[in-house]
Motif scaffolding. Structure first.
Motif, mmCIF file in Angstrom:
data_model
loop_
_atom_site.group_PDB
_atom_site.id
_atom_site.type_symbol
_atom_site.label_atom_id
_atom_site.label_comp_id
_atom_site.label_asym_id
_atom_site.label_seq_id
_atom_site.Cartn_x
_atom_site.Cartn_y
_atom_site.Cartn_z
ATOM 1 N N UNK B 82 66.336 -8.473 93.416
ATOM 2 C CA UNK B 82 67.462 -9.275 93.919
ATOM 3 C C UNK B 82 67.475 -9.334 95.457
ATOM 4 N N UNK B 83 67.294 -8.213 96.165
ATOM 5 C CA UNK B 83 67.242 -8.299 97.637
ATOM 6 C C UNK B 83 66.137 -9.230 98.135
ATOM 7 N N UNK B 84 64.992 -9.213 97.436
ATOM 8 C CA UNK B 84 63.863 -10.034 97.865
ATOM 9 C C UNK B 84 64.219 -11.519 97.885
ATOM 10 N N UNK B 85 65.093 -11.930 96.957
ATOM 11 C CA UNK B 85 65.419 -13.353 96.848
ATOM 12 C C UNK B 85 66.491 -13.800 97.838
ATOM 13 N N UNK B 86 67.157 -12.854 98.496
ATOM 14 C CA UNK B 86 68.306 -13.256 99.320
ATOM 15 C C UNK B 86 68.276 -12.710 100.755
ATOM 16 N N UNK B 87 67.460 -11.671 101.028
ATOM 17 C CA UNK B 87 67.650 -10.914 102.276
ATOM 18 C C UNK B 87 67.565 -11.752 103.550
ATOM 19 N N UNK B 115 75.528 -22.318 98.412
ATOM 20 C CA UNK B 115 74.255 -22.897 97.972
ATOM 21 C C UNK B 115 73.157 -21.822 97.976
ATOM 22 N N UNK B 116 73.114 -21.053 99.056
ATOM 23 C CA UNK B 116 72.104 -19.993 99.175
ATOM 24 C C UNK B 116 72.295 -18.947 98.072
ATOM 25 N N UNK B 168 76.140 -8.865 98.258
ATOM 26 C CA UNK B 168 76.019 -7.906 99.363
ATOM 27 C C UNK B 168 74.935 -8.398 100.325
ATOM 28 N N UNK B 169 73.847 -8.882 99.740
ATOM 29 C CA UNK B 169 72.705 -9.317 100.540
ATOM 30 C C UNK B 169 73.030 -10.462 101.470
ATOM 31 N N UNK B 170 73.826 -11.405 101.010
ATOM 32 C CA UNK B 170 74.118 -12.558 101.868
ATOM 33 C C UNK B 170 75.037 -12.142 103.027
#
Lengths: 247, 258
Positions: B82-87, B115-116, B168-170
């Motif tokens: 999940x972090x990889x897709x949003x960091x 959107x992100x 959290x990542x965004x």
């Protein structure tokens, strides 16, 4: 090699957020692990002590098996990304390599600087971790813990070198960090899963299992040599590739 | 064309771009890797291992659920996939100076953020859920006690956990300027969130502490029998954990000086 530039690289990396976050993550995770150990029932502690006869205690077992091998590899990856990715991200690479020095000299300086800081951060961070562990858990042999952390350094250098190698073709931070972290994490999970099947001896060919070998008092000469050999190959191949690639 | 249709189009375009990117491929490979590894080792686990994991789940019929979802998938998804897709959703755009171009489109900053977030969570769903679904018949042939509702219920909760991770990542991505700093910071934050649940078995105090994290609710059915009412409540609880982070991101990003 220009010593001033080398010192400048070390200074800029030492005072960077990357260093601060790495030490902060180590301290926070050490506190959490220490609290977990302090609250654990005696039966579980005895089982973990028996599982890791050469460790300085339960804290070290959890630190190496659950934190260092799975979580802290991100800090080694981030230092490996310093040499090339930082400049590519800032679009400074062309400018920097146009200076009157060879590309090999440039990459050697950046690699030595980031490796130096990685070792300083890892050893310094480990000292902080051992203080936190000793203070909260108590009865821990801090000297033995630090010695084991230093013995694990080839694993850190392997992840660092792998990242540097991958940063040559991938260039920017995002793909380099995720790819390197993915490979290191896959290696780590692979040995963790395979040792569950009853054979407690991980392959010496897997550098991510070096810490586990130390905990079990297994021979580490071959595993250390292999981790260092892989690191050397990745560093040299990465540096040579960088000197020949088209910017 | 209304703003709403444009937003939907943007989410879809962003999803497709991420899905067919290197990261989409990596997320797919990692999901397959975990599935294959767990299927490979499960048959080879010694009886002593199953005795040991009674510490984590006393019900033998749930031991596979614990091993697959709680011990591996939830950790892997929280810390990596999940972090990889949003960091670098925001910090990457900021660094590549695409920010101005993106926000010059007829969308609000809130729409841009959503959107992100939605495209990353859609990509994760497209990659993760079919792989887990494909794994069900494979695991059923090895683990005869596996139940359809328990398996897929936990898979859905783990998907929502990934959505929380991305929320959290965004926020982290909004607060940081460099992609590598976003990744490290996000990783540190998620490690702190994950730890109480991973260690809740060691003491009552940590078990109580783990209830303050979404991981506890997302992996609840790896140590308890499935029931629909609890599932519905816990699904809502996991989503509710995300809301403060989304609100904080919108607030922080709205104040950002371009």
């Amino acid at each position: 090699m220009n010593g001033t530039l080398w010192v400048d690289d070390i200074k800029s990396l030492l005072v960077s957020r990357r260093t601060a976050y790495s030490i902060a993550i180590m301290a926070v995770l050490a506190t959490i692990v220490a609290v977990v150990v302090a609250f654990s029932p005696e039966g579980l502690k005895e089982a973990l002590r028996a599982a890791a006869p050469a460790s300085s205690g339960v804290f070290e077992y959890l630190w190496i098996e659950d934190v260092l091998d799975k979580l802290l590899i991100i800090t080694f990856v981030s230092f490996g990304a310093f040499a090339i990715c930082d400049l590519e991200d800032d679009r400074m690479m062309e400018l920097v390599v146009s200076r009157p020095h060879s590309r090999f000299e440039f990459i050697s300086r950046r690699v030595i600087a980031s490796m130096t800081v990685l070792i300083i951060v890892f050893v310094g961070g480990s000292a902080i971790v051992s203080v936190i562990g000793s203070a909260i858990v108590g009865g821990m042999d801090a000297g033995l813990f630090l010695l084991h952390q230093i013995l694990v350094l080839p694993m850190c250098l392997f992840v660092f070198s792998l990242t540097l190698f991958l940063s040559v073709p991938l260039r920017t931070t995002a793909p380099t960090v995720v790819t390197s972290f993915a490979i290191a994490l896959a290696l780590s999970f692979a040995y963790s899963l395979l040792i569950m099947t009853g054979d407690p001896t991980p392959s010496p060919l897997n550098p991510l299992a070096l810490g586990y070998r130390i905990l079990l008092d297994l021979p580490i000469d071959a595993a250390t040599s292999i981790a260092l050999a892989f690191s050397g190959i990745f560093l040299i191949a990465g540096a040579v590739w960088f000197t020949r690639r088209d910017l | 064309m209304s703003n709403e249709i444009r937003m939907r189009d943007l989410v879809w375009q962003s999803t497709i771009r991420l899905l067919f990117s290197f990261r989409g491929l990596l997320a797919l490979l990692f999901s397959i890797f975990m599935l294959v590894m767990v299927a490979y080792i499960y048959d080879k686990l010694p009886p002593a291992f199953f005795e040991l994991i009674t510490i984590f789940t006393s019900d033998p019929s749930l031991q596979f659920q614990w091993l697959f979802f709680d011990n591996f998938m939830s950790k892997l998804i929280t810390l990596f996939v999940a972090p990889m897709l949003i960091f670098d959703a925001i910090s990457g755009d900021r660094a590549s100076e695409r920010f101005g171009i993106m926000l010059a489109r007829p969308i609000t900053r809130t729409q841009y953020l959503l959107m992100k977030l939605f495209s990353a969570s859609l990509v994760f769903g497209i990659v993760f859920l079919p792989i887990v679904a494909l794994g069900y018949p494979v695991f059923m042939s090895i683990v005869h006690t596996l139940t359809l509702e328990g398996y897929f219920g936990t898979a859905v909760l783990v998907y929502l956990l990934a959505f929380f991770t991305m929320s959290v990542g965004i926020l982290v991505s909004t607060l940081t300027k460099k992609a590598v700093v976003s990744f490290i910071a996000m990783f540190g934050v998620m490690a702190v969130f994950m730890m109480p649940n991973a260690t809740k078995y060691t003491s009552d105090a940590l078990n109580s502490l783990s209830m303050a994290t979404p991981h506890y609710y997302a992996t609840y059915f790896s140590s308890h029998a499935f029931d629909a009412a609890t599932f519905a409540v816990y699904a809502v609880v996991v989503v509710l954990f995300s809301i403060p982070f989304i609100v904080a991101t919108i607030w922080r990003f709205g104040k950002e000086d371009l």
